[in-house]
Enzyme design. Structure first.
Site, PDB file in Angstrom:
ATOM      1  CE1 TYR A  66      -5.335 -10.389 -45.943  1.00 26.64           C
ATOM      2  CE2 TYR A  66      -6.848  -9.797 -47.702  1.00 26.64           C
ATOM      3  CZ  TYR A  66      -5.822  -9.466 -46.839  1.00 26.64           C
ATOM      4  OH  TYR A  66      -5.290  -8.206 -46.864  1.00 26.64           O
ATOM      5  CB  SER A  89      12.307  22.916 -15.437  1.00 24.67           C
ATOM      6  OG  SER A  89      11.521  24.088 -15.509  1.00 24.67           O
ATOM      7  CG  HIS A  99      -1.663  -1.253   1.446  1.00 27.28           C
ATOM      8  ND1 HIS A  99      -2.871  -1.567   0.859  1.00 27.28           N
ATOM      9  CD2 HIS A  99      -1.333  -2.345   2.199  1.00 27.28           C
ATOM     10  CE1 HIS A  99      -3.254  -2.773   1.250  1.00 27.28           C
ATOM     11  NE2 HIS A  99      -2.337  -3.273   2.058  1.00 27.28           N
ATOM     12  CD  GLU A 143       8.026  12.284 -15.402  1.00 27.81           C
ATOM     13  OE1 GLU A 143       7.884  13.075 -16.349  1.00 27.81           O
ATOM     14  OE2 GLU A 143       8.287  12.655 -14.243  1.00 27.81           O
ATOM     15  CE  LYS A 168      10.539  20.479 -11.760  1.00 33.13           C
ATOM     16  NZ  LYS A 168       9.716  19.521 -11.065  1.00 33.13           N
ATOM     17  CE  LYS A 206       0.699  -6.582 -43.718  1.00 29.24           C
ATOM     18  NZ  LYS A 206      -0.770  -6.762 -43.537  1.00 29.24           N
TER      19      LYS A 206
HETATM   20  N1  ARG Z   1      -1.572  -5.639 -48.283  1.00 31.61           N
HETATM   21  C1  ARG Z   1      -2.327  -6.805 -48.007  1.00 31.61           C
HETATM   22  C2  ARG Z   1      -2.317  -7.066 -46.503  1.00 31.61           C
HETATM   23  O1  ARG Z   1      -1.543  -6.483 -45.851  1.00 31.61           O
HETATM   24  C3  ARG Z   1      -1.749  -7.963 -48.727  1.00 31.61           C
HETATM   25  C4  ARG Z   1      -2.724  -9.039 -49.050  1.00 31.61           C
HETATM   26  C5  ARG Z   1      -3.658  -8.599 -50.095  1.00 31.61           C
HETATM   27  N2  ARG Z   1      -4.579  -9.639 -50.437  1.00 31.61           N
HETATM   28  C6  ARG Z   1      -5.749  -9.369 -51.054  1.00 31.61           C
HETATM   29  N3  ARG Z   1      -6.496 -10.362 -51.285  1.00 31.61           N
HETATM   30  N4  ARG Z   1      -6.079  -8.152 -51.354  1.00 31.61           N
HETATM   31  O2  ARG Z   1      -3.079  -7.813 -45.975  1.00 31.61           O
END
Ligand code: ARG
Length: 465
Positions: free
Chosen positions: A317, A277, A156, A290, A283, A325
């Site tokens: 997909y 600062s 605590h 942080e 400071k 990404k």
């Molecule tokens: N740029 C796409 C991705 O990152 C690649 C795959 C594309 N595939 C498709 N069927 N359009 O997922």
């Protein structure tokens, strides 16, 4: 606007649509992996008699020259291509002509991107684990040096019981050790190759998926072609483990910020890792700690984002998955940066050992030991707890501590006290007697340090370097 799929279309893509759809600005990050995957693919195609040896040689040479030219800067990855796969294929065809048009035989961008992302993250799992190990080495060295550096332990954020700096740092050692082992687990679980799954339903070409997998250092091929192109579990697991790393770093930073405060002064962060600062000349702020604490939210954000992206996607997909990404790349770079900076900050930080020890003495951190002393003299623990509670109250009124009371004063509260109490509640005794496995007693800690040294010497990363 270079597109691989123009055949079926009669109109140009709208410019805004093109930009919205394109991924080259970020998937260029796995250019190397894309080339590596393509080389493995054509080597396999030739072995299976789908390409001639000559075609394979031409393609491999072409791909290698593209890789070389990007590396030395003579070929630039530009945004006129939709994605990194188009960039590589278009350049290959430009360089070697018709043979280049055969590269994509028996492959879809769906299994291709699944492979690229896997190759990229697999490497980064190792890089993160390497950064973690650097930190573990720093921690273990500090532990060895501070087996008898006393400090208060808190619950605590109130002083609780005395322990050592080695013990406190050892807690973080265990956390980062688990983080490293999580990377090991993720690596093992993700290490199956999706290439050869095609768009979703495999292919009619007689591909040898096991062969491609082995060329690329995988344990084997994935076993369901739909899952292969739709799976981003490994990204989620990785981001989850990265979030846990950040959570650990953030807690540690929070403690360092407190320890570094004017009130505590347990540590002093090195000038090289502090900032000043613009208005207050006195400071010296713990900005790095942080910032690491602050960046934790960003990594959690990446995890929640991909979990949310994936939750409503029907097999297999879908373009939503392109969103896996940017935030993942950002999270990886953030965590690696934070680990490296944190490690540097820790290595250069000064520990004010006297201040820590003095703080461990006041605040009744030896109250539990005083109660245990009475237990040793035959008092039941619950009664002992009550007696020491009254003793603490008495000390607070007198503005003193247990060890500073005279034996007469102690005896007034309980006649059981004898002269040996002073030794029993001294800071040294309180710490040294805690000898159960995992406790701060230096003798117990030495064994833990030995085990952890062994852990680092037999690092799972040895075979991955
Ligand atoms: N740029 C796409 C991705 O990152 C690649 C795959 C594309 N595939 C498709 N069927 N359009 O997922």
């Amino acid at each position: 606007m270079a597109q691989l799929w123009g055949g079926r279309f009669t109109k140009e893509t709208d410019k805004l649509v093109y930009n919205f759809n394109a991924s080259i600005s970020f998937d260029r990050k796995f250019f190397e992996e894309d080339v590596e995957g393509s080389i493995a693919h054509v080597v396999m195609l030739e072995k299976q008699g789908i390409l001639t040896e000559e075609e394979k040689n031409e393609i491999v040479k072409g791909l290698a020259s593209i890789r070389e030219d990007v590396k030395n800067g003579t070929l630039e990855i530009t945004e006129e291509y939709e994605d990194i796969h188009s960039f590589v294929e278009a350049n290959l065809i430009q360089r070697i002509g018709d043979a280049g048009k055969k590269l994509h035989t028996g492959r879809s961008r769906n299994d291709q991107v699944a492979l690229d992302m896997k190759l990229y993250t697999r490497t980064e799992v190792v890089h993160v684990a390497q950064e973690l190990e650097e930190l573990l080495h720093t921690l273990l060295t500090l532990m060895e040096e501070n087996l008898e550096t006393y400090m208060p332990g808190f619950t605590h954020l109130q002083k609780a019981q005395p322990l050592t700096l080695a013990h406190h740092l050892g807690a973080y050692f265990e956390m980062f050790k688990r983080d490293s082992l999580r990377m090991k687990d993720i690596y093992a679980r993700m290490n199956y190759c999706p290439l050869g799954s095609g768009a979703l339903a495999g292919t009619t070409y007689p591909l040898d998926r096991g062969y491609t997998a082995s060329l690329l250092g995988f344990e084997g091929p994935t076993l369901n072609s739909m899952d292969s192109v739709a799976d981003r579990d490994y990204v989620i697991e990785f981001l989850s483990a990265l979030s846990t790393v950040m959570m650990h770093l953030s807690r540690f930073c929070e403690e360092i910020i407190i320890w570094n405060s004017n009130e505590y002064r347990f540590v002093e962060i090195d000038d090289a890792y502090s900032t000043g600062s613009s208005i207050m000349p006195q400071k010296k702020n713990p900005d790095i700690a942080e910032l690491v604490r602050g960046k934790t939210g960003r990594v959690y954000g990446a995890l929640v984002s991909i979990l949310t992206t994936m939750k409503g996607i029907p097999l297999a997909y879908n373009k939503d998955m392109q969103e896996d990404k940017e935030l993942t790349f950002d999270a990886i770079d953030t965590v690696k940066g934070c680990l490296a900076l944190f490690n540097g900050m820790l290595k250069t930080m000064k520990f004010n050992r006297e201040v820590m020890a003095a703080s461990a003495i006041n605040g009744f951190t030896n109250a539990t030991d005083a109660a245990d002393y009475l237990v040793g003299k035959g008092v039941p623990f619950r009664d002992a707890h009550g007696i020491i509670g009254r003793l603490v109250l008495y000390c607070i009124e007198k503005n003193t501590c247990i060890d500073a009371l005279s034996l007469e004063e102690l005896k007034e509260i309980s006649p059981v006290f004898e002269a040996d109490v002073y030794e029993a509640v001294s800071l040294k005794t309180c710490v040294e007697k805690r000898l159960t496995v995992g406790a701060p007693g230096p003798e117990a800690m030495k064994e833990v340090v030995r085990l952890n040294r062994e852990f680092l010497e037999n690092s799972w990363l040895q075979e991955k370097r």
